[in-house]
Design a protein around this motif. Structure first.
Motif, PDB file in Angstrom:
ATOM      1  N   LEU A  51       0.963  -1.338  -0.139  1.00 13.69           N
ATOM      2  CA  LEU A  51      -0.102  -0.046   0.022  1.00 13.69           C
ATOM      3  C   LEU A  51       0.734   1.235   0.173  1.00 13.69           C
ATOM      4  O   LEU A  51       1.698   1.596   0.871  1.00 13.69           O
ATOM      5  CB  LEU A  51      -0.882  -0.139   1.215  1.00 13.69           C
ATOM      6  N   LEU A  57      -1.808  -1.104  -4.046  1.00 14.55           N
ATOM      7  CA  LEU A  57      -2.625  -0.332  -3.813  1.00 14.55           C
ATOM      8  C   LEU A  57      -2.145   1.055  -3.674  1.00 14.55           C
ATOM      9  O   LEU A  57      -1.153   1.069  -2.951  1.00 14.55           O
ATOM     10  CB  LEU A  57      -3.597  -0.679  -2.746  1.00 14.55           C
ATOM     11  N   THR A  58      -2.777   2.061  -4.254  1.00 14.64           N
ATOM     12  CA  THR A  58      -2.235   3.518  -3.735  1.00 14.64           C
ATOM     13  C   THR A  58      -3.311   4.465  -3.570  1.00 14.64           C
ATOM     14  O   THR A  58      -4.422   4.321  -4.339  1.00 14.64           O
ATOM     15  CB  THR A  58      -1.699   4.048  -5.474  1.00 14.64           C
ATOM     16  N   VAL A  59      -3.037   5.384  -2.602  1.00 13.27           N
ATOM     17  CA  VAL A  59      -3.764   6.226  -2.027  1.00 13.27           C
ATOM     18  C   VAL A  59      -3.117   7.668  -2.008  1.00 13.27           C
ATOM     19  O   VAL A  59      -2.076   7.911  -1.371  1.00 13.27           O
ATOM     20  CB  VAL A  59      -4.492   6.323  -0.748  1.00 13.27           C
ATOM     21  N   THR A  61     -11.478   5.277   3.785  1.00 14.52           N
ATOM     22  CA  THR A  61     -10.422   4.541   3.213  1.00 14.52           C
ATOM     23  C   THR A  61     -10.196   3.179   3.733  1.00 14.52           C
ATOM     24  O   THR A  61      -9.962   2.359   2.778  1.00 14.52           O
ATOM     25  CB  THR A  61      -9.165   5.479   3.714  1.00 14.52           C
ATOM     26  N   ARG A  62     -10.252   2.808   4.727  1.00 16.81           N
ATOM     27  CA  ARG A  62     -10.077   1.568   5.195  1.00 16.81           C
ATOM     28  C   ARG A  62     -11.130   0.346   4.653  1.00 16.81           C
ATOM     29  O   ARG A  62     -10.926  -0.435   4.199  1.00 16.81           O
ATOM     30  CB  ARG A  62     -10.363   1.639   6.769  1.00 16.81           C
ATOM     31  N   LEU A 108     -10.046   0.140   0.926  1.00 18.69           N
ATOM     32  CA  LEU A 108      -8.930  -0.718   0.873  1.00 18.69           C
ATOM     33  C   LEU A 108      -9.338  -1.876   1.168  1.00 18.69           C
ATOM     34  O   LEU A 108      -8.822  -2.998   0.576  1.00 18.69           O
ATOM     35  CB  LEU A 108      -7.840   0.045   1.554  1.00 18.69           C
ATOM     36  N   CYS A 129     -10.827  -3.525  -1.630  1.00 22.81           N
ATOM     37  CA  CYS A 129      -9.981  -3.978  -2.874  1.00 22.81           C
ATOM     38  C   CYS A 129      -8.970  -5.102  -2.427  1.00 22.81           C
ATOM     39  O   CYS A 129      -8.756  -6.040  -3.291  1.00 22.81           O
ATOM     40  CB  CYS A 129      -9.060  -2.709  -3.024  1.00 22.81           C
ATOM     41  N   LEU A 130      -8.544  -5.174  -1.255  1.00 22.79           N
ATOM     42  CA  LEU A 130      -7.868  -6.295  -0.898  1.00 22.79           C
ATOM     43  C   LEU A 130      -8.442  -7.856  -1.058  1.00 22.79           C
ATOM     44  O   LEU A 130      -7.848  -8.749  -1.470  1.00 22.79           O
ATOM     45  CB  LEU A 130      -7.320  -6.415   0.582  1.00 22.79           C
TER      46      LEU A 130
END
Length: 540
Positions: free
Chosen positions: A375, A413-415, A513-514, A517, A520-521
């Motif tokens: 991440l 993964l990118t934020v 965000t959590r 993500l 996505c995971l």
């Protein structure tokens, strides 16, 4: 080094965030203002073609695109919408006349696309194409069944020059998904003309709604012009004809609700199984997600501690920091998020020095050895410049980091939380480096460099050119140029502008965000863990 309290499961980050501090409150107010703007733009996408066309669609007894998705996915399950701001700032409506995302159908995570027929009949414009191709790429890379809810008038003809040639990839992607063993399902609700007809034509499973679905390469007017033949919609491409005569339809649905029921039944019959790793026990962070709205300063030149973000998104707020005393401008370490192990790289002070680049390179290699997803939490102004740093090897060290990111095969993964400038965008896995998913906060900005720096560089170059010609430099024109360039770069670096061009998968509320993500995971692990691969040459 940030305070941490060691626990049996790792080291708990002890937050220093003071929510009563006026500075925190100012940051929070700035973020709330940006979120209000974001809600307004999302509202435009949800509105589709506007009240007139929505009402006309409803009078025909039809469901809207998002209503179809809601009835297709499992009750009370999450739907992660992707690229909702596509086409923002263009001549086309926000959302690009299609809804895409990841939803759970009969317990199976699927990529779903739904044409929005209230926007120009669901015709595909250049941004529709980009958004659709991105959805197919997500389905293929993450091994997610692909469900198309089809009602499209084909290409938006005035922009055919931008759609026709690259648009063939839509159909190529459908065949490649099928060849890779990823099921493709088309539920056809209305007119699906020209290119729209090839979507069911190249799908594994096709459901058509009786008396509503019309699938043909050319409608009656085009057939009349091309061949002189007189025909009607039903005999040329009606659902019953395709179910009884051409065989294109595998299932004939009585109505839209029946089509969605059949679609769910098809997904259930797949008996789909994930090939990746399953999650461990999930533990909530020790700090409130709401507090994420007050962490990023409005002035991105002011640094902030990314551990405060990490503490509010990872399980138990536990983070095993790697090399905490070396290269402190980049925070690296191990955590779990919704039960999935991850490695995290987060910018602490914006600038990346040689130490940070070497630290990142080693960390990425370690993640590759353990096959741990990475991440990237971006807030970077890029790699450090200057004589001392050039002589110290910043180019080759930055290249090492970019080499490692480029050739790492674990999921990324990118934020983008704040700044994302220069080659820092590359080293921290920007869009060009193919992260599985990339999201931005409303506070994010991205460009080749900051607006003031870019305008200043142009000013210096112009001044030197005038001196070389022996001319007097026009200071008034220089000031006007700088103001114009700064305004342009500021506009082009904003998250809505970038998201509109699909340089990310969506602008999200920091407090989500959590959850985002975690979704996505989970989706990533539908596919098997990728095999390890080698790296290019690292310069000594």
């Amino acid at each position: 080094m940030h305070d941490r309290d060691r626990q049996e499961g790792g080291q708990v980050i002890i937050s220093r965030l003071d929510t009563a501090d006026p500075a925190y409150q100012a940051r929070r107010r700035a973020m709330l203002a940006k979120l209000a703007d974001l809600d307004a733009e999302h509202g435009k996408a949800v509105a589709g073609g506007g009240e007139k066309y929505v009402d006309r669609h409803r009078r025909r007894g039809k469901l809207l695109a998002r209503e179809r998705i809601e009835l297709l996915v499992d009750p009370d399950s999450a739907f992660l919408e992707l690229s909702p701001l596509a086409a923002w700032g263009s001549d086309f409506p926000v959302g690009a006349s299609v809804v895409t995302g990841i939803g759970v159908i009969e317990g199976v995570e699927c990529v779903i696309t739904a044409s929005d027929p209230t926007v120009r009949g669901g015709a595909s414009n250049p941004w529709t194409l980009k958004k659709t191709l991105r959805a197919a790429d997500i389905a293929l890379r993450n091994r997610l069944p692909y469900v198309n809810l089809v009602e499209s008038g084909g290409a938006d003809l005035p922009t055919q020059k931008e759609i026709f040639i690259p648009g063939g990839q839509v159909f190529r992607d459908l065949t490649r998904l099928s060849a890779a063993g990823v099921p493709t399902i088309a539920l056809v609700f209305g007119n699906s003309t020209a290119g729209g007809a090839y979507v069911p034509g190249m799908s594994d499973y096709v459901v058509m709604v009786k008396e509503r679905a019309k699938v043909f390469l050319g409608g009656p007017p085009l057939v009349k012009m091309a061949t002189g033949e007189e025909s009607d919609d039903e005999s040329l491409g009606g659902a019953e004809m395709h179910a009884r005569v051409s065989g294109l339809a595998d299932y004939l649905a009585a109505d839209e609700h029946d089509a969605l029921r059949i679609g769910r039944s098809i997904v259930k019959s797949l008996r789909w199984r994930k090939l990746g790793a399953g999650p461990r026990a999930v533990r909530e962070p020790r700090y409130a997600a709401e507090e994420l709205r007050g962490i990023v300063p409005e002035d991105l030149k002011v640094p902030f501690d990314p551990r405060e973000v990490i503490a509010r998104i990872v399980d138990g707020s536990e983070f095993e920091e790697f090399k905490p005393l070396y290269g402190p401008s980049l925070v690296t370490g191990w955590a779990t998020l919704h039960g999935y192990p991850i490695g995290i790289l987060a910018n602490a002070r914006g600038v990346l020095f040689s130490e940070e680049a070497q630290k990142a390179t080693q960390f990425i290699q370690l993640a590759g050895q353990t096959r741990t997803p990475l991440l990237f939490l971006q807030n970077t102004t890029g790699y450090m410049v200057g004589k001392e740093y050039e002589q110290g090897g910043i180019i080759k060290h930055g290249a090492m980091m970019i080499n490692a990111v480029s050739n790492s095969t674990v999921p990324h993964l990118t934020v983008v939380m704040g700044a994302s400038y220069g080659a820092g965008n590359y080293g921290m896995c920007g869009r060009a480096y193919d992260p599985r998913f990339l999201f931005a906060w409303p506070s994010a900005k991205s460009a080749v460099m900051g607006p003031a720096q870019l305008a200043g560089v142009l000013s210096i170059v112009g001044r030197q050119a005038a001196q070389a010609r022996g001319q007097v430099y026009d200071e008034e024109a220089d000031a006007a140029m700088r103001a114009m360039v700064e305004a342009q770069i500021e506009q082009e670096s904003l998250p809505f502008f970038l998201s509109g061009r699909l340089y990310d998968d969506g602008v999200i509320d920091p407090r989500d965000t959590r959850t985002v993500l975690g979704l996505c995971l989970s989706a990533i692990n539908s596919a098997a863990v990728p095999e390890a691969a080698g790296f290019g040459v690292f310069r000594p």
